[in-house]
Scaffold this motif. Structure first.
Motif, short mmCIF file in Angstrom:
data_model
loop_
_atom_site.label_atom_id
_atom_site.label_comp_id
_atom_site.label_asym_id
_atom_site.label_seq_id
_atom_site.Cartn_x
_atom_site.Cartn_y
_atom_site.Cartn_z
N PHE A 21 0.82 -1.21 0.00
CA PHE A 21 0.00 0.00 0.00
C PHE A 21 0.85 1.27 0.00
O PHE A 21 0.43 2.30 0.49
N VAL A 22 2.05 1.14 -0.55
CA VAL A 22 2.93 2.31 -0.54
C VAL A 22 2.36 3.41 -1.40
O VAL A 22 2.53 4.59 -1.11
N VAL A 24 -1.18 4.51 -2.77
CA VAL A 24 -2.62 4.32 -2.95
C VAL A 24 -3.16 5.48 -3.77
O VAL A 24 -3.08 6.63 -3.36
N THR A 25 -3.63 5.16 -4.96
CA THR A 25 -4.17 6.24 -5.79
C THR A 25 -5.56 6.60 -5.29
O THR A 25 -6.28 5.76 -4.76
N GLN A 26 -5.90 7.85 -5.46
CA GLN A 26 -7.18 8.31 -4.95
C GLN A 26 -8.30 7.86 -5.85
O GLN A 26 -8.25 8.01 -7.06
N LYS A 27 -9.30 7.27 -5.23
CA LYS A 27 -10.45 6.81 -6.01
C LYS A 27 -11.57 7.81 -5.90
O LYS A 27 -11.77 8.40 -4.84
N LYS A 28 -12.31 7.96 -6.99
CA LYS A 28 -13.48 8.83 -6.91
C LYS A 28 -14.66 7.98 -6.48
O LYS A 28 -14.81 6.86 -6.93
N ILE B 28 7.17 10.68 -0.89
CA ILE B 28 6.46 9.74 -0.02
C ILE B 28 7.04 9.77 1.40
O ILE B 28 6.31 9.61 2.39
N ARG B 141 -2.59 1.58 6.17
CA ARG B 141 -2.40 3.01 5.89
C ARG B 141 -2.70 3.84 7.15
O ARG B 141 -2.09 4.87 7.36
N TYR B 145 1.21 4.02 8.09
CA TYR B 145 1.49 5.31 7.45
C TYR B 145 0.84 6.48 8.20
O TYR B 145 1.12 7.63 7.92
N ALA B 154 -10.44 9.10 0.59
CA ALA B 154 -10.07 9.40 -0.80
C ALA B 154 -9.45 8.18 -1.47
O ALA B 154 -9.67 7.92 -2.65
N ALA B 155 -8.66 7.44 -0.68
CA ALA B 155 -7.95 6.29 -1.27
C ALA B 155 -8.87 5.11 -1.56
O ALA B 155 -8.63 4.34 -2.48
N THR B 156 -9.93 4.98 -0.76
CA THR B 156 -10.79 3.80 -0.90
C THR B 156 -12.11 4.11 -1.60
O THR B 156 -12.80 3.19 -2.02
N GLY B 157 -12.45 5.40 -1.69
CA GLY B 157 -13.74 5.75 -2.27
C GLY B 157 -14.88 5.59 -1.26
O GLY B 157 -16.05 5.70 -1.62
#
Lengths: 341, 185
Positions: A21-22, A24-28, B28, B141, B145, B154-157
């Protein structure tokens, strides 16, 4: 027990969770109402299209070059030392990896040049590897496949081939290159060279790449390299098991003091064995074909290959009938062009 | 530049090693440090300290993967910084996560036991292996993190409220998992 101890313990979890999980792209978030409406519309539209045009199954897939990510500079496409890619492995070049890293969209399609290092013919690579990948490819004409990062990650290769994926440069023209020509000897002359031969005068010297056939058995080379390095198959199995058992800290020391030196010794021996073999093969080829005096850029010690040898049309046709020659292509020194050379 | 090349620069004691490391993983590292310290200047200093730590550790270490190795150092340095700042009563992401875990997972009724952190890490890994990918993402996370709820959403929706609820359930499941392993919390 304190929360701090638990947080410390979370801090000690294995690298694999951290790396997973280094990034994680942002999901809409999906707004389902419009999405459901759009899906219904799509279904209806598809039904209408299928009804009016018949099934589209069986049409040849195409790809728009302008929608693909290509190598843009010399570093993207620069070939590194790929001498130690083992059969059954795929090496991603630095340029391609950087392009992957720069991409923010999982749907990005990359133009990937496929390089095979065991010396197998392109037809073999195509039949036994490329054909079943399920990605759009122009392998036999341009040596390229087109794939997303995810598709690349899922690609596996058999022990038959050692593969390098590089970011490909966009062809200067998007029309197909001249047709390749295969001589009865089995030697292929690539379309680019076919075109040059058609334009060249009889005494003009053309820079050519010659790929020589070899019958090197990489499995035997590997065995010999391990023997010379003093590392047995049992040792490698033991190393692999140890990395599962040891803690991260112990593993680092073990990797540094035991595993890395062993692999370094094997790699050194492998490169030495192959280097000696290819040097002998390449130089022997030059002597046997009477080309020792010809001007050339370099004789590879990593591949059975002579780069930038300057030959007349007659010499090229003569070599094309030599069963030792696997293929020939026009030699373009892109690095020299980039530097104004 | 690939990780091996950067490590080679460290082995050569070339200062370009830090430059290349920073160019590749600087963002990062900063983000991880900021999540923990809640402070840009502190985060930058922590990352610089971490780079120095990497410089001192390589050689002889030859970490693989390099990124998680550097991030561990960033995390540790940042947590140390927060603990120092806590004495000055400055709020941090670390303190937030600590509060959550204290509230959910610790109990004054059980006798204080000294547990080996490594053993606990192993139990937590087992717990993570049993989670769905999204739950694992949320847990790692949040507690490795130290991402905020907004970032996780935002990362998971997912909505922030859903993220909070799922994390609460995850902490309860972790508590049960540790209990099953004989770890009384």
């Amino acid at each position: 027990m304190t929360g701090k101890l638990i947080l410390d313990a979370v801090g000690g979890i294995s690298d694999r969770y951290i790396m997973e999980f280094v990034d994680v792209t942002q999901k809409k978030r999906i707004n389902w109402k419009p999405a459901a409406l759009a899906a219904c519309l799509c279904l209806a539209l598809t039904a209408v299209l299928l009804w009016s045009n018949g099934t589209r199954r069986g049409t040849t897939p195409t790809i728009a070059y302008e929608d693909v990510i290509w190598g843009e500079n010399i570093e993207d496409m620069e070939a590194s030392n790929y001498g130690d890619v083992k059969p059954g492995h795929i090496c991603i070049s630095e340029g391609l990896q950087n392009a992957f890293d720069r991409s923010n969209d999982a749907r990005d399609v990359f133009a990937i040049r496929v390089i095979e290092l065991t010396g197998a013919s392109e037809e073999q690579v195509y039949e036994e590897f490329i054909k079943d990948l399920g990605v759009y490819e122009e392998y036999l004409s341009r040596g390229m496949i087109f794939a997303t990062q995810e598709q690349v990650r899922e690609i596996l290769v058999s022990d038959r081939f050692a593969i390098v994926f590089e970011l490909a440069s966009k062809p200067s023209d998007t029309t197909p290159v001249g047709a390749d020509y295969v001589f009865p000897s089995g030697c292929k002359i690539y379309g680019n060279l076919v075109d040059k031969l058609a334009e060249a005068t009889d005494d003009e010297l053309l820079p050519v790449v010659i790929r020589i056939r070899d019958n090197v058995d990489l499995a035997t080379v590997e065995e010999l390299a391990m023997e010379r390095a003093g590392v047995s198959a049992e040792d490698l199995l033991f190393y692999e098991n140890q990395t599962r058992i040891l803690s991260d800290a112990e593993n680092l020391v073990f990797q540094r003091d035991v595993v890395m030196p062993a692999y370094d010794r094997i790699r050194h021996e492998r490169v030495t064995i192959l280097g000696e073999y290819y040097q002998q093969l390449n130089e022997g080829f030059l002597v046997n074909t009477g080309l020792s005096d010809a001007q050339y850029e370099s004789v590879s010690t990593l591949l059975p290959c002579i780069l930038g040898i300057r030959l007349t049309k007659g010499q090229i046709y003569q070599l094309a009938s030599d069963p030792q020659v696997s293929w020939m292509d026009y030699y373009e020194d892109s690095a020299a062009e980039d530097l104004g050379g | 530049m690939d990780d091996n090349a950067i490590i080679e620069l460290f082995f050569e004691r070339s200062e370009n090693a830090i430059v290349e490391l920073s160019a590749k993983y600087g963002l990062i590292c900063i983000r991880t440090a900021e999540n923990i310290t809640f402070n840009k200047e502190d985060a930058q200093e922590c990352v610089n300290d971490a780079y120095l730590g990497v410089w001192n550790a390589i050689p002889p270490a030859r970490p693989k993967p390099l990124l998680s190795y550097v991030l561990r150092i960033v995390r540790n340095v940042s947590i140390n910084r927060v603990q120092h700042n806590n004495a000055l009563k400055r709020r941090s992401g670390y303190q937030e996560c600590l509060d959550e875990l204290e509230a959910e997972l610790t109990s004054s009724e059980t006798p204080e036991t000294v547990y080996d952190a490594k053993l606990l890490s192993g139990y937590i890994e087992e717990f993570l292996d049993g989670l769905s990918r999204t739950d694992r993402l949320l847990f790692v996370r949040r507690y490795w993190y130290l991402d905020s709820f907004g970032e996780l959403a935002a990362a998971t929706g997912l909505r922030q409220g859903t993220v909070r609820t799922r994390l609460t359930r995850l902490r309860q499941r972790l508590k049960q998992h540790l209990f099953n392993q004989g770890v009384h919390v």
